[in-house]
Design a protein around this motif. Structure first.
Motif, PDB file in Angstrom:
ATOM      1  N   LEU A 202      39.141  91.181  47.229  1.00 57.08           N
ATOM      2  CA  LEU A 202      38.435  90.187  46.240  1.00 57.08           C
ATOM      3  C   LEU A 202      39.690  89.933  45.201  1.00 57.08           C
ATOM      4  O   LEU A 202      39.589  88.823  44.719  1.00 57.08           O
ATOM      5  N   GLU A 203      40.419  91.087  44.885  1.00 57.54           N
ATOM      6  CA  GLU A 203      41.429  90.827  43.904  1.00 57.54           C
ATOM      7  C   GLU A 203      42.431  89.462  44.409  1.00 57.54           C
ATOM      8  O   GLU A 203      42.558  88.485  43.489  1.00 57.54           O
ATOM      9  N   GLU A 204      42.825  89.922  45.507  1.00 57.93           N
ATOM     10  CA  GLU A 204      43.700  88.793  46.236  1.00 57.93           C
ATOM     11  C   GLU A 204      43.322  87.119  46.218  1.00 57.93           C
ATOM     12  O   GLU A 204      43.642  86.191  45.840  1.00 57.93           O
ATOM     13  N   ALA A 205      41.883  87.150  46.506  1.00 58.49           N
ATOM     14  CA  ALA A 205      40.937  86.005  46.949  1.00 58.49           C
ATOM     15  C   ALA A 205      41.058  85.245  45.419  1.00 58.49           C
ATOM     16  O   ALA A 205      41.091  84.122  45.010  1.00 58.49           O
ATOM     17  N   SER A 206      40.756  86.087  44.584  1.00 58.76           N
ATOM     18  CA  SER A 206      40.826  85.708  43.048  1.00 58.76           C
ATOM     19  C   SER A 206      41.766  85.057  42.432  1.00 58.76           C
ATOM     20  O   SER A 206      41.835  84.072  41.950  1.00 58.76           O
ATOM     21  N   LEU A 207      43.032  85.938  42.680  1.00 54.39           N
ATOM     22  CA  LEU A 207      44.331  85.198  42.309  1.00 54.39           C
ATOM     23  C   LEU A 207      44.653  84.018  42.827  1.00 54.39           C
ATOM     24  O   LEU A 207      45.149  83.131  42.437  1.00 54.39           O
ATOM     25  N   SER A 208      44.347  84.009  44.291  1.00 55.81           N
ATOM     26  CA  SER A 208      44.825  82.772  45.009  1.00 55.81           C
ATOM     27  C   SER A 208      44.287  81.440  44.516  1.00 55.81           C
ATOM     28  O   SER A 208      44.316  80.441  44.680  1.00 55.81           O
ATOM     29  N   SER A 209      42.721  81.852  43.716  1.00 58.85           N
ATOM     30  CA  SER A 209      41.948  80.636  43.472  1.00 58.85           C
ATOM     31  C   SER A 209      42.377  80.141  41.726  1.00 58.85           C
ATOM     32  O   SER A 209      41.601  79.273  41.360  1.00 58.85           O
ATOM     33  N   LEU A 210      43.357  80.910  41.060  1.00 61.29           N
ATOM     34  CA  LEU A 210      43.568  80.667  39.826  1.00 61.29           C
ATOM     35  C   LEU A 210      44.561  79.296  39.850  1.00 61.29           C
ATOM     36  O   LEU A 210      44.329  78.552  38.694  1.00 61.29           O
ATOM     37  N   SER A 211      44.956  78.930  40.834  1.00 60.47           N
ATOM     38  CA  SER A 211      45.546  77.639  41.101  1.00 60.47           C
ATOM     39  C   SER A 211      46.098  76.982  39.925  1.00 60.47           C
ATOM     40  O   SER A 211      47.367  77.673  39.722  1.00 60.47           O
ATOM     41  N   ASN A 212      45.687  75.876  39.243  1.00 64.55           N
ATOM     42  CA  ASN A 212      46.673  75.239  38.295  1.00 64.55           C
ATOM     43  C   ASN A 212      46.875  76.013  37.204  1.00 64.55           C
ATOM     44  O   ASN A 212      47.779  75.923  36.388  1.00 64.55           O
ATOM     45  N   GLN A 213      45.878  77.022  36.842  1.00 64.94           N
ATOM     46  CA  GLN A 213      45.981  77.818  35.683  1.00 64.94           C
ATOM     47  C   GLN A 213      46.999  78.685  35.982  1.00 64.94           C
ATOM     48  O   GLN A 213      47.799  79.266  34.873  1.00 64.94           O
ATOM     49  N   ALA A 214      47.247  79.176  37.135  1.00 64.71           N
ATOM     50  CA  ALA A 214      48.347  80.165  37.378  1.00 64.71           C
ATOM     51  C   ALA A 214      49.702  79.243  37.227  1.00 64.71           C
ATOM     52  O   ALA A 214      50.830  79.927  36.472  1.00 64.71           O
ATOM     53  N   THR A 215      49.668  78.247  37.831  1.00 65.80           N
ATOM     54  CA  THR A 215      51.066  77.420  37.847  1.00 65.80           C
ATOM     55  C   THR A 215      51.380  77.113  36.398  1.00 65.80           C
ATOM     56  O   THR A 215      52.629  76.856  35.959  1.00 65.80           O
ATOM     57  N   ASN A 216      50.381  76.664  35.664  1.00 59.73           N
ATOM     58  CA  ASN A 216      50.835  76.370  34.212  1.00 59.73           C
ATOM     59  C   ASN A 216      51.619  77.588  33.564  1.00 59.73           C
ATOM     60  O   ASN A 216      52.508  77.279  32.976  1.00 59.73           O
ATOM     61  N   PHE A 217      51.309  78.845  33.973  1.00 59.95           N
ATOM     62  CA  PHE A 217      51.901  79.731  33.333  1.00 59.95           C
ATOM     63  C   PHE A 217      53.374  80.268  33.994  1.00 59.95           C
ATOM     64  O   PHE A 217      54.182  80.356  33.340  1.00 59.95           O
ATOM     65  N   LEU A 218      52.999  80.061  35.552  1.00 59.13           N
ATOM     66  CA  LEU A 218      54.426  80.459  36.223  1.00 59.13           C
ATOM     67  C   LEU A 218      55.544  79.197  35.984  1.00 59.13           C
ATOM     68  O   LEU A 218      56.643  79.440  35.931  1.00 59.13           O
ATOM     69  N   MET A 219      55.117  78.060  35.624  1.00 64.00           N
ATOM     70  CA  MET A 219      56.094  76.785  35.283  1.00 64.00           C
ATOM     71  C   MET A 219      56.497  76.657  33.777  1.00 64.00           C
ATOM     72  O   MET A 219      57.614  76.387  33.552  1.00 64.00           O
ATOM     73  N   GLN A 220      55.393  76.963  32.917  1.00 67.16           N
ATOM     74  CA  GLN A 220      55.720  76.705  31.610  1.00 67.16           C
ATOM     75  C   GLN A 220      55.261  77.832  30.549  1.00 67.16           C
ATOM     76  O   GLN A 220      55.484  77.566  29.486  1.00 67.16           O
ATOM     77  N   GLY A 221      54.828  78.904  31.252  1.00 70.66           N
ATOM     78  CA  GLY A 221      54.611  79.908  30.255  1.00 70.66           C
ATOM     79  C   GLY A 221      53.363  79.762  29.626  1.00 70.66           C
ATOM     80  O   GLY A 221      53.327  80.575  28.394  1.00 70.66           O
ATOM     81  N   PHE A 222      52.337  78.829  30.070  1.00 70.40           N
ATOM     82  CA  PHE A 222      51.310  78.536  29.323  1.00 70.40           C
ATOM     83  C   PHE A 222      49.883  79.576  29.599  1.00 70.40           C
ATOM     84  O   PHE A 222      49.716  79.407  30.678  1.00 70.40           O
TER      85      PHE A 222
END
Length: 358
Positions: A202-222
């Motif tokens: 469930l953890e990995e399925a949930s993380l994979s679905s963070l989608s744009n919210q994850a990328t906002n952090f990974l690319m912009q630290g948001f």
């Protein structure tokens, strides 16, 4: 609509309870597979049998929750500590195509249901194993725990209070991952005759679905926070407006063209020349003031007039509907599946939402 049952002849053993695993079993049953759900006799079976609304009868052996993800299955009560029951379960698995299992790793090893033991009795078996957390983390993984641990609860609700997602979405997401894995494994088995072991947490399925919210952090630290229905990247998107007759609509103004047409429709064409609202990034910064301006105009319109105009102008808005309204729509009624479980009438919505014609 599926023209036939493409998984007819596929035998599935479901050693899973709660939502994610049983949802996978129901999906396969809808596609024509034979699904045998094995429940633990010692603790009364799948725990969701007892997850009842206050209005449900206490003396009935199933709940609406249980019914939501159990359909088209055969049910067996077994005690794996009993030698005869244990042998019967292993015999069923030895002849099966798919096993869905969400038991703890230690329990799987104890009962010979780990991947190495099962490969010895059925080389063609597709063994789908669901866990709460990735790796060797043995923490109990109920859906809301994952909503908390993977960041969802930090982004839902308002600054005053978090809000639980209204369905067990992390379970649903994990079920989708497992469905995809099983279908791929069936496809690969057609090529070489070999089974597969599929694991998904469930953890990995949930993380994979963070989608744009994850990328906002990974690319912009948001770091996303609680914004209610609002979108961190787009405005007005997620803002709720109320018409004269007090109907609520959510806005999804995703392009500059949408915004221009919306402003012209509301008689706010001057906003297009206002630097605060001229482009999306400035609208995100100044969204509170923008919302007030939009609401002042929408409140003068009846809901029917507002919705009809937006639809004709291709402006994306959605009327906020209650579930009783949603589930009596023609589309929803066409998705209802009915059957008796233990002689009790049950209803749920189908999980196969795609249409295939050949």
């Amino acid at each position: 609509m599926i023209e036939s049952h493409p998984l007819k002849g596929i035998k599935v053993i479901e050693l899973a309870n709660v939502l994610a695993g049983p949802a996978v079993g129901m999906f396969l049953a809808e596609l024509g597979a034979e699904v045998i759900k094995i429940e633990n006799r010692l603790n009364g079976g799948d725990m969701t049998r007892s997850w009842k609304l206050s209005t449900e009868k206490k003396d009935v052996p199933i709940s609406a929750y249980f019914s939501s993800i159990n359909f088209g299955k055969d049910y067996l009560d077994k005690d794996l500590n009993n030698a005869l029951d244990h042998k019967e379960v292993l015999d069923l698995i030895s002849e099966a195509d798919v096993l869905i299992n969400n038991m703890k790793g230690s329990s799987s090893r104890k009962f010979g249901l780990d991947k190495d033991s099962l490969r010895k009795i059925n080389e063609r078996l597709i063994h789908a194993e669901l866990t709460g957390f990735a790796g060797e983390n043995s923490k109990v993984g109920f859906d809301i725990v994952l909503q908390a641990e993977t960041g969802y609860l930090s982004m839902t609700g308002t600054d005053k209070e978090a809000a639980k997602l209204p369905v067990a979405l992390i379970d649903v997401l994990a079920a989708h991952q497992m469905k995809e894995g099983i279908l791929l494994a069936l496809f690969l088995r057609e090529r070489d005759g070999r089974g597969s072991h599929i694991s998904c947490s469930l953890e990995e399925a949930s993380l994979s679905s963070l989608s744009n919210q994850a990328t906002n952090f990974l690319m912009q630290g948001f770091v996303a926070g609680r914004m209610g229905t609002l979108h961190p990247n787009i405005a007005p998107y997620g803002e709720v407006v109320r018409t004269k007759d007090l109907k609520e609509f959510v806005l999804a103004i995703g392009t500059q063209g949408h915004f221009e047409r919306f402003c012209e429709f509301l008689g706010l064409g001057q906003l297009l020349k206002d630097e605060r609202y001229a482009d999306n990034q400035n609208r995100v910064v100044n969204r509170i003031g923008l919302h007030k301006l939009l609401q002042s105009k929408v409140s003068l319109l009846d809901s029917e007039e507002f919705e009809k105009a937006c639809d004709s102008l291709k402006i994306p808005v959605g009327r906020i509907k209650n579930l009783d309204e949603v589930l009596t729509s023609a589309v929803a009624e066409g998705m209802i599946l009915e059957e008796k479980i233990e002689n009790i009438p049950t209803k749920r919505l189908k999980t196969v939402a795609f249409h295939m014609h050949r």
